[in-house]
Motif scaffolding. Structure first.
Motif, PDB file in Angstrom:
ATOM      1  N   GLU A  49     -15.162  40.178  -3.877  1.00  0.00           N
ATOM      2  CA  GLU A  49     -15.272  39.974  -2.259  1.00  0.00           C
ATOM      3  C   GLU A  49     -14.210  39.273  -1.638  1.00  0.00           C
ATOM      4  O   GLU A  49     -13.536  38.606  -2.256  1.00  0.00           O
ATOM      5  N   ASP A  50     -14.113  39.593  -0.605  1.00  0.00           N
ATOM      6  CA  ASP A  50     -13.082  38.721   0.323  1.00  0.00           C
ATOM      7  C   ASP A  50     -13.460  37.614   0.335  1.00  0.00           C
ATOM      8  O   ASP A  50     -14.512  36.958   0.454  1.00  0.00           O
ATOM      9  N   GLU A  51     -12.287  36.367   0.471  1.00  0.00           N
ATOM     10  CA  GLU A  51     -12.662  34.935   0.524  1.00  0.00           C
ATOM     11  C   GLU A  51     -11.880  34.085   1.434  1.00  0.00           C
ATOM     12  O   GLU A  51     -10.689  34.527   1.638  1.00  0.00           O
ATOM     13  N   ILE A  52     -12.560  33.329   1.987  1.00  0.00           N
ATOM     14  CA  ILE A  52     -11.868  32.209   2.787  1.00  0.00           C
ATOM     15  C   ILE A  52     -11.804  30.781   2.072  1.00  0.00           C
ATOM     16  O   ILE A  52     -13.179  30.432   1.830  1.00  0.00           O
ATOM     17  N   TYR A  53     -10.735  30.204   1.772  1.00  0.00           N
ATOM     18  CA  TYR A  53     -10.977  28.677   1.472  1.00  0.00           C
ATOM     19  C   TYR A  53     -10.633  27.877   2.539  1.00  0.00           C
ATOM     20  O   TYR A  53      -9.585  27.957   3.280  1.00  0.00           O
ATOM     21  N   VAL A  54     -11.335  26.825   3.017  1.00  0.00           N
ATOM     22  CA  VAL A  54     -10.807  25.750   3.803  1.00  0.00           C
ATOM     23  C   VAL A  54     -10.662  24.425   2.927  1.00  0.00           C
ATOM     24  O   VAL A  54     -11.602  24.022   2.248  1.00  0.00           O
ATOM     25  N   VAL A  55      -9.625  23.894   2.656  1.00  0.00           N
ATOM     26  CA  VAL A  55      -9.093  22.585   2.057  1.00  0.00           C
ATOM     27  C   VAL A  55      -9.816  21.594   2.802  1.00  0.00           C
ATOM     28  O   VAL A  55      -9.415  21.364   3.908  1.00  0.00           O
ATOM     29  N   THR A  56     -10.740  20.590   2.061  1.00  0.00           N
ATOM     30  CA  THR A  56     -11.308  19.564   3.174  1.00  0.00           C
ATOM     31  C   THR A  56     -10.786  18.304   2.314  1.00  0.00           C
ATOM     32  O   THR A  56     -10.839  17.269   3.074  1.00  0.00           O
ATOM     33  N   ALA A  57     -10.396  18.200   1.166  1.00  0.00           N
ATOM     34  CA  ALA A  57      -9.754  17.228   0.632  1.00  0.00           C
ATOM     35  C   ALA A  57      -8.813  17.460  -0.375  1.00  0.00           C
ATOM     36  O   ALA A  57      -8.871  18.423  -1.281  1.00  0.00           O
ATOM     37  N   GLY A  58      -7.902  16.600  -0.683  1.00  0.00           N
ATOM     38  CA  GLY A  58      -6.904  16.783  -1.883  1.00  0.00           C
ATOM     39  C   GLY A  58      -5.618  17.560  -1.416  1.00  0.00           C
ATOM     40  O   GLY A  58      -5.383  17.924  -0.365  1.00  0.00           O
ATOM     41  N   GLN A  59      -4.997  17.595  -2.348  1.00  0.00           N
ATOM     42  CA  GLN A  59      -3.669  18.262  -2.239  1.00  0.00           C
ATOM     43  C   GLN A  59      -3.439  19.330  -3.642  1.00  0.00           C
ATOM     44  O   GLN A  59      -3.848  18.720  -4.730  1.00  0.00           O
ATOM     45  N   ALA A  60      -2.928  20.178  -3.618  1.00  0.00           N
ATOM     46  CA  ALA A  60      -2.628  21.412  -4.359  1.00  0.00           C
ATOM     47  C   ALA A  60      -1.759  22.352  -4.127  1.00  0.00           C
ATOM     48  O   ALA A  60      -0.901  22.369  -2.886  1.00  0.00           O
ATOM     49  N   ARG A  61      -1.352  23.358  -4.688  1.00  0.00           N
ATOM     50  CA  ARG A  61      -0.597  24.595  -4.440  1.00  0.00           C
ATOM     51  C   ARG A  61      -1.365  25.899  -4.832  1.00  0.00           C
ATOM     52  O   ARG A  61      -2.014  25.738  -5.783  1.00  0.00           O
ATOM     53  N   ILE A  62      -1.369  26.878  -4.083  1.00  0.00           N
ATOM     54  CA  ILE A  62      -2.049  28.031  -4.282  1.00  0.00           C
ATOM     55  C   ILE A  62      -0.947  29.037  -4.677  1.00  0.00           C
ATOM     56  O   ILE A  62       0.011  29.249  -3.805  1.00  0.00           O
ATOM     57  N   VAL A  63      -1.255  29.656  -5.667  1.00  0.00           N
ATOM     58  CA  VAL A  63      -0.216  30.733  -6.515  1.00  0.00           C
ATOM     59  C   VAL A  63      -0.919  32.198  -6.248  1.00  0.00           C
ATOM     60  O   VAL A  63      -2.280  32.250  -6.825  1.00  0.00           O
TER      61      VAL A  63
END
Length: 119
Positions: A49-63
Motif C-alpha cells: 500500500e502507499d504510505e505516508i510517515y509524519v515524524v512526530t519525535a526523534g531524529q533519523a535518516r530514511i533510505v
C-alpha cells in the motif's frame, strides 16, 4: 468524527524492539504509530500500500533507492507501494504517525494457513 488518541506518540517498545500499533482501520485507510528506539534497526519490508510517515519525535535518516535524507519532527514522507525503504541512524527515539492507503496489508496476496504437525 473520531479523535484518535495516542496516534504518533512515542511509547517505549518492549524488549528493545520496534513497536507498531494500528489505531484505526477502514477499508481505504489505516493509521498507526511506529516507534524505533535510538540505535534501533528498522527491519521492515516494502508494503503493498502507499504510505505516508509524519515524524512526530526523534531524529533519523530514511533510505530509499533514490537516496537518503535526514528526518525529524515535522518531516512528512511519502513512500509508494512496493518501494524499498528503511530508517537508519536513529539518533533519538523515533515516533512516526503512519497512514496507509488503502488499509495496511489489504493488497497483500492471501497466504494459506500455516502447516501444523499432526498430533
Amino acid at each position: 468524527m473520531l479523535i484518535i488518541e495516542g496516534a504518533g506518540r512515542w511509547t517505549t517498545p518492549t524488549d528493545g524492539a520496534n513497536d507498531w500499533v494500528e489505531h484505526l482501520r477502514m477499508p481505504d485507510l489505516s493509521v498507526g504509530t511506529y516507534c524505533i528506539p535510538a540505535g534501533g534497526l528498522d527491519d521492515q519490508s516494502p508494503h503493498t500500500e502507499d504510505e505516508i510517515y509524519v515524524v512526530t519525535a526523534g531524529q533519523a535518516r530514511i533510505v530509499t533507492p533514490d537516496g537518503a535524507t535526514e528526518v525529524g519532527p515535522g518531516s512528512v514522507i511519502f513512500v509508494p507501494a512496493g518501494e524499498e525503504h528503511r530508517f537508519d541512524e536513529v539518533t533519538e527515539d523515533l515516533a512516526l504517525l503512519v497512514i496507509f492507503g488503502p488499509a495496511y496489508g489489504s493488497r497483500a496476496p492471501a497466504h494459506p494457513a500455516p502447516l501444523r504437525p499432526r498430533s
